[in-house]
Design a protein around this motif. Structure first.
Motif, PDB file in Angstrom:
ATOM      1  N   GLY A 171      -8.611  -3.478   3.775  1.00 43.83           N
ATOM      2  CA  GLY A 171      -8.100  -4.837   3.685  1.00 43.83           C
ATOM      3  C   GLY A 171      -9.092  -5.842   3.138  1.00 43.83           C
ATOM      4  N   ASN A 172     -10.379  -5.485   3.092  1.00 47.12           N
ATOM      5  CA  ASN A 172     -11.376  -6.390   2.515  1.00 47.12           C
ATOM      6  C   ASN A 172     -11.311  -6.437   0.997  1.00 47.12           C
ATOM      7  OD1 ASN A 172     -13.820  -5.350   4.988  1.00 47.12           O
ATOM      8  ND2 ASN A 172     -12.399  -7.059   5.076  1.00 47.12           N
ATOM      9  N   PRO A 175      -5.968  -6.542  -3.834  1.00 46.40           N
ATOM     10  CA  PRO A 175      -5.017  -5.461  -4.114  1.00 46.40           C
ATOM     11  C   PRO A 175      -5.423  -4.558  -5.278  1.00 46.40           C
ATOM     12  CG  PRO A 175      -3.826  -7.438  -3.519  1.00 46.40           C
ATOM     13  CD  PRO A 175      -5.277  -7.830  -3.595  1.00 46.40           C
ATOM     14  N   PRO A 176      -5.906  -5.080  -6.414  1.00 49.43           N
ATOM     15  CA  PRO A 176      -6.351  -4.160  -7.470  1.00 49.43           C
ATOM     16  C   PRO A 176      -7.557  -3.316  -7.050  1.00 49.43           C
ATOM     17  CG  PRO A 176      -5.931  -6.335  -8.390  1.00 49.43           C
ATOM     18  CD  PRO A 176      -5.892  -6.482  -6.898  1.00 49.43           C
ATOM     19  N   GLU A 177      -8.480  -3.911  -6.278  1.00 56.23           N
ATOM     20  CA  GLU A 177      -9.636  -3.150  -5.800  1.00 56.23           C
ATOM     21  C   GLU A 177      -9.214  -2.060  -4.828  1.00 56.23           C
ATOM     22  OE1 GLU A 177     -13.034  -6.704  -5.996  1.00 56.23           O
ATOM     23  OE2 GLU A 177     -11.868  -6.365  -4.169  1.00 56.23           O
ATOM     24  N   ALA A 178      -8.246  -2.359  -3.973  1.00 57.72           N
ATOM     25  CA  ALA A 178      -7.766  -1.353  -3.020  1.00 57.72           C
ATOM     26  C   ALA A 178      -7.144  -0.171  -3.763  1.00 57.72           C
ATOM     27  CB  ALA A 178      -6.739  -1.976  -2.068  1.00 57.72           C
ATOM     28  N   LEU A 179      -6.362  -0.448  -4.781  1.00 56.36           N
ATOM     29  CA  LEU A 179      -5.774   0.630  -5.576  1.00 56.36           C
ATOM     30  C   LEU A 179      -6.865   1.450  -6.266  1.00 56.36           C
ATOM     31  CD1 LEU A 179      -3.395   2.122  -6.832  1.00 56.36           C
ATOM     32  CD2 LEU A 179      -3.305   0.345  -8.605  1.00 56.36           C
ATOM     33  N   SER A 180      -7.851   0.769  -6.843  1.00 55.43           N
ATOM     34  CA  SER A 180      -8.935   1.469  -7.528  1.00 55.43           C
ATOM     35  C   SER A 180      -9.712   2.354  -6.572  1.00 55.43           C
ATOM     36  CB  SER A 180      -9.866   0.454  -8.192  1.00 55.43           C
ATOM     37  OG  SER A 180     -10.952   1.096  -8.825  1.00 55.43           O
ATOM     38  N   HIS A 288      -6.925  -8.253   4.325  1.00 54.26           N
ATOM     39  CA  HIS A 288      -5.489  -8.125   4.075  1.00 54.26           C
ATOM     40  C   HIS A 288      -4.829  -7.288   5.166  1.00 54.26           C
ATOM     41  CE1 HIS A 288      -6.954  -9.232   0.047  1.00 54.26           C
ATOM     42  NE2 HIS A 288      -5.750  -9.718  -0.151  1.00 54.26           N
ATOM     43  N   LYS A 289      -3.635  -7.678   5.518  1.00 52.52           N
ATOM     44  CA  LYS A 289      -2.832  -6.942   6.485  1.00 52.52           C
ATOM     45  C   LYS A 289      -1.687  -6.237   5.736  1.00 52.52           C
ATOM     46  CE  LYS A 289      -5.682  -8.850   9.184  1.00 52.52           C
ATOM     47  NZ  LYS A 289      -6.869  -8.069   9.635  1.00 52.52           N
ATOM     48  N   PHE A 290      -1.234  -5.127   6.286  1.00 52.90           N
ATOM     49  CA  PHE A 290      -0.296  -4.256   5.581  1.00 52.90           C
ATOM     50  C   PHE A 290       0.955  -4.037   6.405  1.00 52.90           C
ATOM     51  CE2 PHE A 290      -4.540  -3.225   4.136  1.00 52.90           C
ATOM     52  CZ  PHE A 290      -4.416  -3.036   2.770  1.00 52.90           C
ATOM     53  N   THR A 291       1.999  -3.610   5.736  1.00 57.78           N
ATOM     54  CA  THR A 291       3.132  -2.972   6.408  1.00 57.78           C
ATOM     55  C   THR A 291       2.977  -1.463   6.187  1.00 57.78           C
ATOM     56  OG1 THR A 291       4.568  -3.024   4.457  1.00 57.78           O
ATOM     57  CG2 THR A 291       4.605  -4.954   5.919  1.00 57.78           C
ATOM     58  N   VAL A 292       3.579  -0.683   7.052  1.00 58.30           N
ATOM     59  CA  VAL A 292       3.510   0.774   6.895  1.00 58.30           C
ATOM     60  C   VAL A 292       4.099   1.179   5.547  1.00 58.30           C
ATOM     61  CG1 VAL A 292       4.406   2.966   7.760  1.00 58.30           C
ATOM     62  CG2 VAL A 292       3.451   1.286   9.357  1.00 58.30           C
ATOM     63  N   GLU A 293       5.250   0.614   5.221  1.00 57.22           N
ATOM     64  CA  GLU A 293       5.911   0.983   3.973  1.00 57.22           C
ATOM     65  C   GLU A 293       5.078   0.562   2.760  1.00 57.22           C
ATOM     66  OE1 GLU A 293       7.188  -0.779   6.447  1.00 57.22           O
ATOM     67  OE2 GLU A 293       8.483   0.753   7.358  1.00 57.22           O
TER      68      GLU A 293
END
Length: 328
Positions: A171-172, A175-180, A288-293
């Motif tokens: 979550g730190n 979104p593009p960094e998380a995907l990478s 960042h916080k997420f949903t399971v889906e």
């Protein structure tokens, strides 16, 4: 929070020439942006790592204890997904606390590779782990796990390579960094998988309390970044001139942490002077916080195959097993 326009004074010609460290380069770049910022990876010097360990024990900070509860309750099932003789790679290993639950449950794990940017803290934790698991090869790696990694080949009798990324550290990233990061992890873990812990979207009041604890430990953790800059980079941050601020940005589903300038002031780094206005901030972290889906959709984009997911009864936190298919 919105920052006013920044200004940078031209350095005097007589300023000494210094070779910037990675921390120095990124801090100078961050202070030069219209919205001041610095990567949260620089929180974790020895003092910062110790403060974060204290945060994890705070009554308001639910993520650590909730994730531990999930791992404890589901360790046998997780071990079945991982398989025997696994090699465990932990990204951002910290104090090596949560991995003990897995090592106790796994069948004959062969090697443990904890990766962390804070070398002194990592080595001390690795020594304690070696003493408690004498039959396990513990090989700490001091590195930035967000950069490309090359690991030595597993032993001939090793099973799959299991990645472990707890604590919702994903979550730190943006979104593009998380995907990478997940794409890189999928390549590194081919034929194995990633055990990933992520925090879930929830009541903003719970989130606010978790990042604004009554004891002020999170504030000290945030301000320690400036203390570290003064010690390592010879900056002149006045720690009393800044205050900690953390809030939930609902549209972006993230906690933001900032250091707020209490007054108009100037900070010097490598001969450059950076003027901060009263109320201007240095943005130090997003969570960042997420949903399971949503997390499962992100994992598919990165090349994983989502399988099992475990949550606590209140659905505060989630742990996912993401299978990394072998190369075709």
């Amino acid at each position: 929070m919105r920052n006013p326009l920044f200004s940078v004074d031209t350095p005097r010609a007589s300023a000494p020439v210094e070779t910037p460290s990675e921390f120095g380069r990124e801090l100078r770049a961050g202070l030069s942006r219209p919205v001041r910022s610095i990567s949260p990876k620089f929180f974790y010097d020895v003092a910062g790592s110790q403060l974060f360990d204290r945060i994890c024990d705070l009554p308001e900070y639910y993520p650590t204890r909730t994730e531990l509860q999930i791992l404890t309750a589901n360790a046998p099932e997780i071990a079945r997904y991982v398989g025997a003789r696994a090699e465990v790679v932990e990204f951002g290993a910290g104090s090596l606390t949560k991995v003990r639950l897995l090592l106790d449950a796994l069948e004959a794990p062969r090697r443990y590779l904890p990766i962390d940017i804070s070398g002194e803290h990592l080595e001390a934790a690795a020594q304690r782990l070696r003493a408690d698991y004498p039959g396990l090869a513990v090989q700490p790696i001091v590195a930035d796990y967000t950069m490309p990694l090359v690991l030595s080949a597993p032993g001939d009798d090793a099973g799959g390579r299991m990645g472990f990324f707890p604590g919702s550290t994903l979550g730190n990233f943006s979104p593009p960094e998380a995907l990478s990061f997940l794409q890189s992890a999928a390549r590194l873990l081919r034929g194995g998988g990633l055990l990933l812990g992520v925090d879930l979207v929830k009541d903003p009041a719970l989130l606010h309390a978790a990042y604004n604890d009554a004891q002020g430990v999170t504030a000290a953790f945030n301000l320690n970044l400036l203390r570290r800059a003064n010690a390592e980079l010879d900056t002149d941050f006045d720690l009393d001139g800044f205050t900690h601020a953390a809030f939930y940005n609902a549209p972006l589903q993230r906690i933001e942490m900032h250091l707020v300038s209490r007054r108009a002031q100037t900070v010097t780094l490598y001969g450059e002077r950076f003027a901060l206005a009263e109320g201007e901030t240095i943005h130090t972290e997003n969570s960042h916080k997420f949903t399971v889906e949503g997390l499962r959709e992100l994992a598919v984009k990165a090349g994983f195959v989502p399988t099992a997911v475990w949550t606590d009864p209140a659905r505060l936190f989630s742990v996912h097993w993401l299978r990394a298919p072998a190369a075709q």
